[in-house]
Design a protein around this motif. Structure first.
Motif: not given
Length: 419
Positions: A367-371, A147-160, A117-125
């Motif tokens: 989060a820290f590396s991209r920021l 950032l974590p809200v979008i990630v957990i929504c996608e993992m749960l399957g909450v529609p965009p 899931f890391e590439p997707r987390v990078i994309e969101i950040a």
């Protein structure tokens, strides 16, 4: 020798900086019974070895309704969870129910799946950082929270299309400064939505049997004889959401504050990205997002740190105090990103160790590396006196963190004081 008085607990000064009080408790009253802001009397455990033992002691129950004679709905746990019918989740259960439900979702948080899931987390950040401009920005609202809200929504399957309102409800669940009862109302709305979404996932599963989001996996498990009721599925989804964003949001916000407060350590991290993994561990230890371990209740008399605790008593392991115990950590009040002592309790210990710990650590690293790669001159945009912390008992996080992205000093010409 005269013992100095215990600094006040739970006032505004304590909320902003609890560590002097924790140092006093560790030295003079490491197992201390006090009245909490919610009116419940509880034992606070502040030394590392005692806290670690409490977290792993199966004589301490998580089920307040069964184990705490003074239990009333709403006095312990997440506000509104009992009224909303979603209290039967991992934070409130003991084995064997806890074991059964944790096993159902543990496969979603394996190191391999999290790494995928890391590439997707990078994309969101990166997408969130794209919105930052030259004007001051609230790092909590613009980055640490979404950032974590979008990630957990996608993992749960909450529609965009549903995620914006979901973000609003999620914010309502942690904003304890709002109208009375606001947290409970947000919890109720999230519960209602999740129950409807689970029903939709069940209807859609025959047409999409390979769906691999967490809600579909819960539905599939319940349909295949794993004895997961609809209410249990909703409760499970709720706690994955709640724990999945608030912990990581606090890590990012608190961690960014600590790094900006310690420019020497931030400079080391910028110069050596190889420090990133140990940096996240140190930021979790130094000022982590979970101040207290979640509620536990003695099912029989026990002794902790030489103190006898009767049956039916609330016990709280103070993780923030334990992780600054000088018996366990050298110079514990010093932030050292190269520290290699390991073993912090920031995400718990024992069978209730944070299920999403691998995900939280990944999100923290990203989060820290991209920021700081995008904004190497990130600086404060407000003085320390303006920073405020949420007043909830369990979690520790900032209301806001105003920053500037392109200047080397803040507009007030001063640095935020080290804690």
């Amino acid at each position: 020798m005269t013992v100095p008085p215990l600094p006040p607990l739970f006032d505004r000064a304590f909320i902003d900086d609890p560590y002097p009080a924790y140092a006093w408790l560790r030295e003079h009253a490491p197992v201390y019974r006090t009245r909490l802001p919610n009116g419940v009397d509880a034992f606070l455990v502040t030394r590392y070895e005692d806290a670690k033992a409490v977290l792993a002691d199966l004589r301490l129950s998580k089920n307040a309704a069964v184990s705490f004679p003074g239990w009333q709905p709403g006095r312990t746990g997440i506000p509104g969870e009992h009224r909303s019918g979603i209290a039967a989740h991992l934070l409130n259960l003991d084995p064997p129910d806890h074991t059964r439900l944790r096993r159902l979702v543990s496969k979603a948080f394996t190191p391999r799946r999290i790494a995928d899931f890391e590439p997707r987390v990078i994309e969101i950040a990166d997408r969130l950082l794209d919105t930052f401009g030259p004007d001051p920005v609230d790092l909590v609202r613009a980055y640490a929270f979404p950032l974590p809200v979008i990630v957990i929504c996608e993992m749960l399957g909450v529609p965009p299309e549903d995620q914006p309102i979901f973000h609003e409800w999620a914010n309502g669940m942690i904003d304890r400064s709002g109208p009375r009862g606001g947290v409970g109302r947000s919890v109720k709305r999230v519960r209602g939505y999740l129950k409807q979404l689970i029903h939709k996932k069940r209807l859609a599963l025959p047409d999409d049997p390979a769906a691999d989001d967490l809600l579909s996996a819960l539905v599939r498990a319940s349909d295949e004889g794993e004895h997961l009721s609809e209410d249990e599925a909703a409760a499970m989804a709720f706690i994955l959401l709640f724990a999945g964003f608030e912990t990581t949001s606090g890590l990012i916000g608190n961690g960014t504050l600590a790094l900006l407060q310690h420019p020497d350590q931030l400079a080391k991290l910028k110069a050596d990205p190889g420090l990133l993994e140990s940096a996240v561990e140190e930021l979790l230890r130094y000022d982590g997002p979970v101040e207290f371990g979640t509620w536990r209740f003695t099912t029989e008399p026990i002794t902790v740190g030489g103190v006898s605790i009767p049956a039916g008593e609330p016990v709280l392991a103070v993780l923030a105090a334990a992780d600054r115990d000088p018996v366990r950590f050298s110079d514990p009040d010093v932030l050292d990103l190269a520290r290699n002592e390991g073993g912090n309790l920031a995400l718990g210990h024992g069978i209730h160790f944070c299920l999403g710990a691998p995900l939280a650590r990944l999100e923290g690293r990203v989060a820290f590396s991209r920021l700081f790669a995008r904004f190497p001159d990130l600086a404060f945009a407000a003085p320390a006196a303006d920073l405020r912390w949420h007043s909830g008992l369990i979690m520790r996080g900032l209301h806001s963190l105003p920053v500037r992205t392109g200047t080397g000093a803040d507009a007030h010409g001063c640095a935020v004081r080290p804690s």
